[in-house]
Design an enzyme around this catalytic site. Structure first.
Site, PDB file in Angstrom:
ATOM      1  N   ASP A 182       0.986  -1.121  -0.003  1.00 45.41           N
ATOM      2  CA  ASP A 182       0.010  -0.037  -0.115  1.00 45.41           C
ATOM      3  C   ASP A 182       0.979   1.161   0.033  1.00 45.41           C
ATOM      4  O   ASP A 182       2.170   1.004   0.473  1.00 45.41           O
ATOM      5  CB  ASP A 182      -1.049   0.163   1.281  1.00 45.41           C
ATOM      6  CG  ASP A 182      -2.295   0.875   0.780  1.00 45.41           C
ATOM      7  OD1 ASP A 182      -3.106   0.336   0.650  1.00 45.41           O
ATOM      8  OD2 ASP A 182      -2.214   2.124   0.804  1.00 45.41           O
ATOM      9  N   TYR A 191     -13.965   5.977 -14.027  1.00 44.72           N
ATOM     10  CA  TYR A 191     -13.907   4.790 -13.325  1.00 44.72           C
ATOM     11  C   TYR A 191     -14.599   3.575 -14.239  1.00 44.72           C
ATOM     12  O   TYR A 191     -14.129   2.293 -14.292  1.00 44.72           O
ATOM     13  CB  TYR A 191     -14.919   4.869 -12.134  1.00 44.72           C
ATOM     14  CG  TYR A 191     -14.682   3.908 -10.907  1.00 44.72           C
ATOM     15  CD1 TYR A 191     -13.565   3.828 -10.126  1.00 44.72           C
ATOM     16  CD2 TYR A 191     -15.663   2.927 -10.689  1.00 44.72           C
ATOM     17  CE1 TYR A 191     -13.588   2.933  -9.114  1.00 44.72           C
ATOM     18  CE2 TYR A 191     -15.516   2.139  -9.773  1.00 44.72           C
ATOM     19  CZ  TYR A 191     -14.496   2.022  -9.072  1.00 44.72           C
ATOM     20  OH  TYR A 191     -14.362   1.127  -7.806  1.00 44.72           O
TER      21      TYR A 191
HETATM   22  P1  NAI Z   1     -10.005   2.059   0.276  1.00 50.57           P
HETATM   23  O1  NAI Z   1      -9.667   3.489  -0.085  1.00 50.57           O
HETATM   24  O2  NAI Z   1     -10.754   1.631   1.612  1.00 50.57           O
HETATM   25  O3  NAI Z   1      -8.929   1.057  -0.005  1.00 50.57           O
HETATM   26  C1  NAI Z   1      -7.842   1.321  -1.179  1.00 50.57           C
HETATM   27  C2  NAI Z   1      -6.482   1.065  -0.562  1.00 50.57           C
HETATM   28  O4  NAI Z   1      -5.676   1.316  -1.817  1.00 50.57           O
HETATM   29  C3  NAI Z   1      -6.038   2.340   0.262  1.00 50.57           C
HETATM   30  O5  NAI Z   1      -5.329   1.880   1.387  1.00 50.57           O
HETATM   31  C4  NAI Z   1      -5.231   3.069  -0.685  1.00 50.57           C
HETATM   32  O6  NAI Z   1      -3.881   3.840   0.064  1.00 50.57           O
HETATM   33  C5  NAI Z   1      -4.667   1.961  -1.748  1.00 50.57           C
HETATM   34  N1  NAI Z   1      -4.096   2.727  -2.726  1.00 50.57           N
HETATM   35  C6  NAI Z   1      -4.787   3.643  -3.467  1.00 50.57           C
HETATM   36  N2  NAI Z   1      -3.942   4.112  -4.596  1.00 50.57           N
HETATM   37  C7  NAI Z   1      -2.657   3.270  -4.377  1.00 50.57           C
HETATM   38  C8  NAI Z   1      -1.641   3.388  -5.070  1.00 50.57           C
HETATM   39  N3  NAI Z   1      -1.237   3.906  -6.241  1.00 50.57           N
HETATM   40  N4  NAI Z   1      -0.524   2.436  -4.521  1.00 50.57           N
HETATM   41  C9  NAI Z   1      -0.783   1.535  -3.662  1.00 50.57           C
HETATM   42  N5  NAI Z   1      -1.921   1.611  -2.966  1.00 50.57           N
HETATM   43  C10 NAI Z   1      -2.798   2.455  -3.373  1.00 50.57           C
HETATM   44  O7  NAI Z   1     -11.149   1.723  -0.984  1.00 50.57           O
HETATM   45  P2  NAI Z   1     -11.748  -0.005  -1.179  1.00 50.57           P
HETATM   46  O8  NAI Z   1     -13.349   0.584  -1.461  1.00 50.57           O
HETATM   47  O9  NAI Z   1     -11.446  -0.815  -0.259  1.00 50.57           O
HETATM   48  O10 NAI Z   1     -11.233  -0.207  -2.405  1.00 50.57           O
HETATM   49  C11 NAI Z   1     -10.360  -1.298  -2.960  1.00 50.57           C
HETATM   50  C12 NAI Z   1     -10.649  -1.660  -4.352  1.00 50.57           C
HETATM   51  O11 NAI Z   1     -12.263  -2.034  -4.506  1.00 50.57           O
HETATM   52  C13 NAI Z   1     -10.527  -0.600  -5.413  1.00 50.57           C
HETATM   53  O12 NAI Z   1     -10.160  -1.201  -6.495  1.00 50.57           O
HETATM   54  C14 NAI Z   1     -12.097  -0.066  -5.734  1.00 50.57           C
HETATM   55  O13 NAI Z   1     -12.365   0.495  -7.002  1.00 50.57           O
HETATM   56  C15 NAI Z   1     -12.696  -1.488  -5.698  1.00 50.57           C
HETATM   57  N6  NAI Z   1     -14.336  -1.091  -5.230  1.00 50.57           N
HETATM   58  C16 NAI Z   1     -14.681  -0.636  -4.156  1.00 50.57           C
HETATM   59  C17 NAI Z   1     -16.255  -0.513  -3.866  1.00 50.57           C
HETATM   60  C18 NAI Z   1     -16.749   0.123  -2.650  1.00 50.57           C
HETATM   61  O14 NAI Z   1     -17.887   0.220  -2.828  1.00 50.57           O
HETATM   62  N7  NAI Z   1     -15.986   0.363  -1.674  1.00 50.57           N
HETATM   63  C19 NAI Z   1     -17.160  -0.902  -4.842  1.00 50.57           C
HETATM   64  C20 NAI Z   1     -16.701  -1.571  -6.222  1.00 50.57           C
HETATM   65  C21 NAI Z   1     -15.111  -1.721  -6.453  1.00 50.57           C
END
Ligand code: NAI
Length: 273
Positions: free
Chosen positions: A43, A175
């Protein structure tokens, strides 16, 4: 334990999770660690990563952390190599890191939103979403293929979104192609890697309460805007994604490849008022 339950056994498997400091990625890391896998958490967020790593180690898990930006191709490849050296290769990858879509062309209140329109979209945000939510999936898949091919086995799971399949006006435009592209990449990689014993699948979530978009699903007005689009009329907790992650990571899904498993409370089916 029954033969069927034994197929879910992930003990000793070497696993990498990108975007593991928070939300869905943290849930993947937790379920794998709780079930005895050796997990590398990648991360950008050093503080969140450290906290997650300490907590999982305190529970007895074999966990490493690496502060890495998944959009930095060389750094990501190097992180995979270090993780494989420490954990004896790579068996399971969750390519999960992703960022906020930005504003949709409609607000949650169904007003036109100039900042989310084609003319108003911030180009830097477009580039960041494509780099993080699509290109990093390619970089991760390539690193995993290099490590898994010599072993002749592996499972790769990409977090896409139901936005890979259905478009949504209140979610930012970049997205949509990013997630649809990631879903297509999953199918292409599944075809290519099947002969090497490597399975590639996608988990396509609907709304889960995480820190994405400033944790907006914790805000009642935003949550309601999403809930009304979900036939089950609620958003999800990240605990609910763990069984699916364990299924795809393990031999429980030994004949599943190229699939995109949707977990969205029926949102794909359309709105039911
Ligand atoms: P979140 O924001 O809670 O977690 C995402 C993590 O990815 C964070 O810890 C962030 O620091 C890390 N991150 C972001 N950019 C980064 C980079 N360049 N390098 C390394 N780490 C990086 O978000 P969430 O919701 O857990 O997202 C996880 C995945 O799930 C994403 O791909 C998101 O698009 C997908 N997703 C989430 C949904 C939701 O409702 N939460 C719905 C559909 C898909």
């Amino acid at each position: 334990m029954s033969a069927t339950l034994q197929r879910f056994d992930v003990r000793g498997l070497a696993c990498v999770v990108t975007g593991a400091a928070s939300g869905i990625g943290l849930a993947y890391a937790e379920v794998m660690a709780e079930h005895g896998a050796r997990v590398s958490l990648f991360d950008l967020n050093a503080t969140g990563l450290q906290a997650a790593g300490q907590r999982l180690r305190a529970q007895g898990a074999d966990v490493r952390t690496a502060v890495v930006d998944v959009t930095d191709r060389a750094a990501l490849q190097a992180a995979f190599e270090r993780s494989a050296s420490a954990h004896g290769g790579l068996d399971v990858l969750f390519a999960n890191a992703g960022i906020d879509a930005g504003p949709g062309f409609l607000t949650p209140g169904n007003e036109r939103n100039p900042a989310g329109s084609l003319e108003g979209l911030d180009e830097a945000h477009w580039d960041a979403v494509i780099a993080t939510n699509l290109t990093s999936v390619f970089t991760s898949l390539r690193a995993a293929a290099r490590l898994m091919k010599p072993k002749g086995s592996g499972s790769i799971i990409v977090t896409t979104s139901n936005a890979a399949i259905i478009n949504e006006a209140i979610v930012g435009t970049p997205y949509m192609p990013a997630k649809a592209g990631a879903a297509s990449l999953v199918r292409q990689a599944a075809m290519e890697l099947a002969r090497y014993g490597i399975r590639v699948n996608a988990i396509a979530p609907g709304p889960f309460v995480t820190n994405i978009a400033g944790g907006r699903l914790r805000n009642p007005a935003d949550r309601e805007a999403f809930q009304v689009r979900v036939p089950m009329h609620r958003v999800a907790d990240t605990e609910e994604i763990k069984p699916l992650a364990l299924f795809l990571a393990s031999q429980a899904s030994s004949f599943v490849t190229g699939a995109q498993l949707v977990i969205d409370g029926g949102q794909m089916l359309g709105r039911v008022d």
